[in-house]
Design an enzyme around this catalytic site. Structure first.
Site, PDB file in Angstrom:
ATOM      1  N   SER A   1      47.258   2.539  63.157  1.00 21.95           N
ATOM      2  CA  SER A   1      47.625   2.600  64.569  1.00 21.95           C
ATOM      3  C   SER A   1      48.754   3.610  64.789  1.00 21.95           C
ATOM      4  O   SER A   1      48.578   4.800  64.519  1.00 21.95           O
ATOM      5  CB  SER A   1      47.984   1.197  65.061  1.00 21.95           C
ATOM      6  OG  SER A   1      48.042   1.143  66.462  1.00 21.95           O
TER       7      SER A   1
ATOM      8  N   ASP B 282      37.597  -1.189  69.747  1.00 19.82           N
ATOM      9  CA  ASP B 282      38.981  -0.710  69.787  1.00 19.82           C
ATOM     10  C   ASP B 282      39.070   0.424  70.791  1.00 19.82           C
ATOM     11  O   ASP B 282      38.281   1.367  70.734  1.00 19.82           O
ATOM     12  CB  ASP B 282      39.382  -0.214  68.389  1.00 19.82           C
ATOM     13  CG  ASP B 282      40.827   0.261  68.298  1.00 19.82           C
ATOM     14  OD1 ASP B 282      41.539   0.268  69.322  1.00 19.82           O
ATOM     15  OD2 ASP B 282      41.239   0.629  67.183  1.00 19.82           O
TER      16      ASP B 282
ATOM     17  N   HIS C  15      40.811  -3.669  66.880  1.00 20.28           N
ATOM     18  CA  HIS C  15      42.070  -3.077  66.432  1.00 20.28           C
ATOM     19  C   HIS C  15      42.878  -4.143  65.680  1.00 20.28           C
ATOM     20  O   HIS C  15      42.972  -5.285  66.124  1.00 20.28           O
ATOM     21  CB  HIS C  15      42.860  -2.584  67.644  1.00 20.28           C
ATOM     22  CG  HIS C  15      44.007  -1.710  67.301  1.00 20.28           C
ATOM     23  ND1 HIS C  15      43.877  -0.344  67.107  1.00 20.28           N
ATOM     24  CD2 HIS C  15      45.324  -1.979  67.119  1.00 20.28           C
ATOM     25  CE1 HIS C  15      45.054   0.172  66.828  1.00 20.28           C
ATOM     26  NE2 HIS C  15      45.957  -0.801  66.827  1.00 20.28           N
TER      27      HIS C  15
END
Length: 313
Positions: free
Chosen positions: A158, A253, A283
């Site tokens: 991320s 995601d 995610h």
């Protein structure tokens, strides 16, 4: 694919907890909640074993940073990986991503140096990425002392995937060659980039568009150029001569399509880049293998491939 049933159950559990979404609380509350969700729900039996774990420090851009060094079983030396945790530049720490680092250490057979960079809003952009670049340069220069060889890579999820992509670009420009970059559902484009995955997955799948905006506003809202390559590595002036990339994404995601676009852009610039899709995943699924066998299988696939790329396979 439909949403993985175990992941769906985890989402239902989170919804039933009554906890407010991240974008409705303070950074301090969000950090505590994220720690409770990750390290706080992990039992000793779910902790991935490695040969050793050592708390340490590494140099950052403005002083020493906490770090944690993971070493694998077996006879070294091993490749060394500088790891940058996710959390939208605002939350996350060494403990939230402890098991992810253990998984990479064990699965890729590498020394992993997890870096606790400075967080926003106390330290807004570019403090965190400056820390990441400084720490990665130090890891590259001291890999042998850490138990590694001359093979050095970066990895992160991320926001940490964003940092890893940016670090790879910055170290290239500094004449430091990395062996690989492992980008796990990375944030690689500017904050208002429009992709189908943002529209499709921006609500109800753990990472929501309102939360993404909350993260960015704490991190870089006051910075005048959202296209700066340190914020949006996909927009860099040149993507040539970058280390081989393994890019993992999740089907449900909002960041999925940006990650895929980065793979294609890297290839177009002449680099080796591979996409590891996450069908049925959301995610954050790299820390959800204890809940979902399907997630753990995809995690192991991505880490195994990263280890192979590290060794030139």
């Amino acid at each position: 694919m439909p949403l993985d049933p175990h992941i769906a159950g985890a989402l239902q559990m989170m919804a039933a907890s009554g906890a407010k979404p991240i974008h409705e609380v303070s950074p301090a509350e969000a950090r505590a909640g994220f720690l409770a969700l990750t390290a706080g729900t992990r039992t000793p039996e779910q902790t991935t074993p490695v040969a050793s774990v050592q708390d340490s420090t590494v140099p950052g851009a403005a002083g020493p940073l906490k770090a944690r060094i993971y070493r694998p079983e077996g006879a070294g030396p091993f490749p060394t990986v500088a790891f940058f945790h996710g959390g939208g530049y605002v939350i996350g720490d060494l403990d939230t991503h402890d098991n992810t680092c253990r998984d990479i250490c064990r699965g890729a057979k590498a020394v992993v140096v997890s870096v606790d960079y400075r967080l926003a809003p106390e330290h807004p952009f570019p403090a965190g990425i400056d820390d990441a670049v400084a720490a990665a340069k130090w890891v590259a220069a001291h890999a042998r002392e850490l138990g590694g060889n001359d093979t050095v890579a970066v990895a992160g999820d991320s926001a940490g995937g964003n940092f890893s992509a940016v670090v790879a670009q910055q170290l290239r420009d500094a004449g430091i060659r990395l062996a690989a970059q492992f980008l796990i559902y990375p944030a690689v484009d500017h904050a208002t980039a429009s992709y189908p995955s943002v529209e499709q997955n921006g609500k109800g799948y753990f990472l929501e568009t309102e939360t993404m905006a909350w993260f960015y506003n704490h991190y870089a809202a006051g910075y005048p150029d959202p296209m700066d390559a340190r914020l949006a590595p996909l927009r860099a002036a040149s993507l040539a001569n970058l280390p081989p990339a393994v890019v993992a994404t999740a089907e449900f995601d909002p960041l999925r399509d940006g990650g895929i676009a980065y793979v294609e852009a890297l290839k177009a610039a002449g680099n080796q880049a591979e996409h590891i899709p996450g069908p049925g995943m959301i995610h954050g699924f790299y820390d959800m293998g204890r809940w979902s066998p399907g997630a753990q299988a995809i995690v192991q696939q991505g880490i195994q491939r990263f280890g192979e790329v590290l060794r030139g396979a």
